[in-house]
Design a protein around this motif. Structure first.
Motif, PDB file in Angstrom:
ATOM      1  N   PRO A 107       0.814  -1.230   0.000  1.00 31.84           N
ATOM      2  CA  PRO A 107       0.000   0.000   0.000  1.00 31.84           C
ATOM      3  C   PRO A 107       0.841   1.270   0.000  1.00 31.84           C
ATOM      4  N   SER A 108       0.233   2.321  -0.537  1.00 29.48           N
ATOM      5  CA  SER A 108       0.821   3.656  -0.533  1.00 29.48           C
ATOM      6  C   SER A 108      -0.199   4.624   0.040  1.00 29.48           C
ATOM      7  N   LEU A 126      -2.612   5.232 -10.065  1.00 26.97           N
ATOM      8  CA  LEU A 126      -3.247   5.745 -11.285  1.00 26.97           C
ATOM      9  C   LEU A 126      -2.479   6.955 -11.803  1.00 26.97           C
ATOM     10  N   LYS A 127      -2.378   7.052 -13.099  1.00 32.63           N
ATOM     11  CA  LYS A 127      -1.709   8.202 -13.711  1.00 32.63           C
ATOM     12  C   LYS A 127      -2.740   9.317 -13.937  1.00 32.63           C
ATOM     13  N   ASP A 128      -3.201   9.892 -12.812  1.00 29.99           N
ATOM     14  CA  ASP A 128      -4.231  10.936 -12.879  1.00 29.99           C
ATOM     15  C   ASP A 128      -3.742  12.252 -12.282  1.00 29.99           C
ATOM     16  N   GLY A 129      -2.411  12.374 -12.115  1.00 27.36           N
ATOM     17  CA  GLY A 129      -1.858  13.598 -11.556  1.00 27.36           C
ATOM     18  C   GLY A 129      -1.803  13.620 -10.044  1.00 27.36           C
ATOM     19  N   SER A 130      -2.295  12.560  -9.404  1.00 27.30           N
ATOM     20  CA  SER A 130      -2.235  12.495  -7.946  1.00 27.30           C
ATOM     21  C   SER A 130      -0.798  12.228  -7.496  1.00 27.30           C
ATOM     22  N   GLN A 131      -0.542  12.535  -6.225  1.00 26.88           N
ATOM     23  CA  GLN A 131       0.808  12.332  -5.670  1.00 26.88           C
ATOM     24  C   GLN A 131       0.774  11.145  -4.717  1.00 26.88           C
ATOM     25  N   TYR A 132       1.718  10.208  -4.919  1.00 25.73           N
ATOM     26  CA  TYR A 132       1.741   8.976  -4.128  1.00 25.73           C
ATOM     27  C   TYR A 132       2.992   8.935  -3.256  1.00 25.73           C
ATOM     28  N   PHE A 133       2.836   8.401  -2.059  1.00 22.45           N
ATOM     29  CA  PHE A 133       3.954   8.258  -1.119  1.00 22.45           C
ATOM     30  C   PHE A 133       4.023   6.800  -0.671  1.00 22.45           C
ATOM     31  N   GLY A 134       5.218   6.233  -0.680  1.00 21.85           N
ATOM     32  CA  GLY A 134       5.382   4.826  -0.344  1.00 21.85           C
ATOM     33  C   GLY A 134       6.046   4.118  -1.505  1.00 21.85           C
ATOM     34  N   PRO A 135       5.775   2.818  -1.691  1.00 22.72           N
ATOM     35  CA  PRO A 135       4.891   1.970  -0.877  1.00 22.72           C
ATOM     36  C   PRO A 135       5.525   1.636   0.477  1.00 22.72           C
ATOM     37  N   TYR A 136       4.691   1.114   1.372  1.00 17.56           N
ATOM     38  CA  TYR A 136       5.115   0.753   2.711  1.00 17.56           C
ATOM     39  C   TYR A 136       4.746  -0.698   3.005  1.00 17.56           C
ATOM     40  N   THR A 137       5.588  -1.353   3.798  1.00 16.19           N
ATOM     41  CA  THR A 137       5.344  -2.766   4.118  1.00 16.19           C
ATOM     42  C   THR A 137       4.436  -2.932   5.332  1.00 16.19           C
ATOM     43  N   SER A 138       4.223  -1.872   6.091  1.00 20.88           N
ATOM     44  CA  SER A 138       3.415  -1.974   7.311  1.00 20.88           C
ATOM     45  C   SER A 138       2.084  -1.250   7.145  1.00 20.88           C
ATOM     46  N   VAL A 139       1.002  -2.008   7.069  1.00 19.62           N
ATOM     47  CA  VAL A 139      -0.329  -1.423   6.990  1.00 19.62           C
ATOM     48  C   VAL A 139      -0.679  -0.730   8.302  1.00 19.62           C
TER      49      VAL A 139
END
Length: 607
Positions: A107-108, A126-139
């Motif tokens: 998850p991110s 998604l390539k919709d202009g949003s900004q993503y951080f991660g991914p992370y191994t701990s939910v």
């Protein structure tokens, strides 16, 4: 040797030299096809476990029987191993991973590209202009972080499609989140876009790893609750604090910035040039390969790096438009641009590539040394000759160390190394004869003279290097003795000061400092430690023997055989003193037992 045995030896050689670092390992079959990818926080321990025991699982036994080659990629953290393993499995779909792994994406956290942006956990990029951080191994970490962010910042959690027009038309009504102060009501125009985006900007900084503000807030809350004796509530806040602190470790192997790039780094030595290649597809490492060029002419590092880039792009059919490098290669390619990063994600990738190429060189050297120990020793001696600026290869080295207790029982030890290894049959002890009291310089002078005067008389081989355990003083007196024997200048000599590992040369007051990881320093330290151990052992034995002998020798009528019998039975003088006369009689007879018992009865019970 049959083909199977030969392959087992090949694999054993690889396993023996795998580093004890986190990373991913890859198993290949006889067709050089990747059949399994695994992760480990300790590569050596994990890979060894496949081969040093009989596997209970049938599928695992079949896998091990098919392994013909092993490769691995080292990373910085255990979290990175999870992400890298996930990438490699998705990219290559190894046969023995398919039944064991699902296609889950880690998850991110996304900051949506929309009016009054929402912030939430997602597994879809998604390539919709949003900004993503991660991914992370701990939910759990993501959940705690988002929960705390929503407490600190009034960010909306609804799925309403907010637009300036819909807000102006009053299409929406505030919900419970507004009434409990978790949202400022942008849906009714109760919060301005500028004010909302200011909060979003601060949240982005937290997600980038700049979480000091958030950590400080939670820490203060935890302290206040503890002061109010609300320990259960304080524990809940503490758990969140510890989870959020984990976000400071940002992964190197995956980025949600959609990088499609090649990364190269290289190192070299006198004969070879080593290159590591990493390929990133959609921000994730999907290929890692390290190889070596043998230097033939006087090729420059820029020229060799350029050759490696062309070969890797052709071999792996890469069409990346950007190539990250440590310096500009001596080539011109029209289909890619070269980048030399100074910071950020690309710099971290360049460092990861450097880490892997260095590991490759170290492991190759270890494998070569294990197959040919003589070659290893010769290489170490050549390194020593270069580092210490010696005229001759130090095939034969001798090291001296002195021991005494407040001037009593002075002894000295000489240890001998041949081909950089201890030659214990050539070790020698010296009972110091001419020195009274604690005089380390005079002791060193005596043993150096005795050792090399005897070698000259016998016509025995002389060493190429003498190491004196001590600083400038001990070295000076040793050089004076060598001059008397006409050996000064014919045998190299150095002194090593114990505290700072300073190496002194004759007639030079400025010491040499070697790299603490250098093989030369390790050999010298081994020499000194062996001399110290050998000398201390001899000194301890001599001191013990002296104590025992002096006590029993004072008893008239007790000879060597009686002393031997007593020491064999009692092991120490203390136990002998505490014995009754009946036990003494059973060991040495009635007459001698009375002599011993009467002697110790008139002495205080002290050894």
């Amino acid at each position: 040797m049959d083909k199977f045995s030969s392959n087992r030896e090949y694999l054993k050689n690889i396993i023996d030299n795998i580093p004890q670092k986190p990373g991913c390992y890859q198993y290949f079959d006889e067709n050089n096809k990747l059949i399994y990818v695994g992760k480990a926080k300790n590569l050596k321990k994990r890979v060894s476990s496949y081969f040093n025991k009989i596997q209970d699982n049938v599928k695992t036994r079949i896998l091990v029987n098919k392994i013909r080659d092993i490769k691995y990629i080292v990373v910085d953290t255990e979290e990175d191993t999870f992400l890298l393993e996930n990438n490699l499995i998705k990219q290559f779909k190894p046969r023995y991973n398919i039944m064991l792994k699902d296609d889950k994406t880690y998850p991110s956290i996304v900051v949506k590209n929309e009016y009054f942006p929402r912030i939430f956990k997602t597994r879809k990029i998604l390539k919709d202009g949003s900004q993503y951080f991660g991914p992370y191994t701990s939910v759990l970490s993501i959940k705690a972080l988002l929960e705390t962010i929503h407490k600190l910042y009034p960010i909306r959690t609804c799925n309403l499609r907010l637009t300036p027009e819909s807000i102006a038309q009053g299409k929406f009504k505030v919900c419970l989140e507004y009434h409990i102060k978790r949202c400022a009501g942008p849906c009714e125009g109760l919060q301005s876009l500028d004010d909302y985006n200011k909060n979003v900007s601060e949240i982005k900084e937290i997600l980038k790893g700049n979480i000091s503000i958030l950590s400080k807030t939670l820490y203060e809350e935890m302290q206040n609750l503890s002061a109010e004796l609300k320990f259960e509530e304080a524990q809940v806040v503490k758990n969140k604090y510890e989870l959020i602190e984990n976000f400071k470790n940002k992964t190197t192997v995956v980025s949600n910035i959609n990088y499609n790039i090649d990364v190269f780094n290289a190192i070299d030595d006198e004969n070879s040039f080593y290159i590591n290649y990493l390929h990133l597809n959609n921000g994730a490492i999907t290929q890692a390969y390290t190889f070596e060029y043998k230097k033939k002419l006087n090729e420059s590092k820029e020229e060799l790096l350029g050759m490696g880039i062309i070969e890797m792009r052709e071999r792996f059919k890469s069409n990346s438009k950007e190539t990250v490098v440590p310096y500009y290669p001596d080539i011109n390619l029209s289909n890619t641009t070269f980048t030399i990063p100074q910071k950020g994600d690309k710099m971290k990738l360049l460092n990861l590539s450097l880490q892997n190429v260095k590991q490759y060189k170290i492991d190759k050297l270890k494998r070569s040394d294990s197959l040919n120990p003589e070659q290893k020793n010769t290489r170490i001696l050549k390194t020593m000759q270069k580092d210490l600026n010696l005229k001759d290869l130090p095939i034969h080295i001798e090291c001296f160390d002195n021991s005494n207790t407040q001037g009593t029982n002075p002894v000295s030890a000489c240890v001998v190394f041949k081909m950089a290894k201890p030659s214990k049959k050539d070790y020698r002890h010296f009972n110091v004869k001419t020195v009274e009291g604690p005089n380390d310089f005079a002791t060193m002078a005596e043993v150096i003279y005795r050792r090399y005067h005897r070698l000259l008389e016998e016509g025995s081989p002389l060493p190429q290097l003498i190491v004196v355990d001590g600083g400038k003083g001990q070295l000076s007196v040793a050089c004076k003795v060598l001059k008397e024997l006409d050996l000064y200048g014919k045998i190299a000599i150095i002194g090593i000061a114990e505290k700072l590992e300073e190496i002194y040369y004759p007639e030079d007051s400025i010491p040499l400092y070697l790299d603490k990881n250098s093989e030369t320093l390790k050999v010298i330290q081994h020499l000194r430690d062996e001399a110290h151990r050998f000398g201390i052992t001899f000194h301890r034995n001599k001191r013990s023997k002296g104590q025992v002998t002096s006590e029993l020798d004072k008893i008239k009528g007790i000879g060597a055989e009686t002393k031997k019998a007593l020491l064999k039975h009692y092991k120490s003088i203390k136990r002998m003193k505490e014995s009754d006369i009946q036990e003494l009689e059973s060991v040495v007879g009635k007459h001698r037992a009375k002599l011993i018992f009467d002697y110790f009865s008139t002495r205080p019970h002290k050894i």
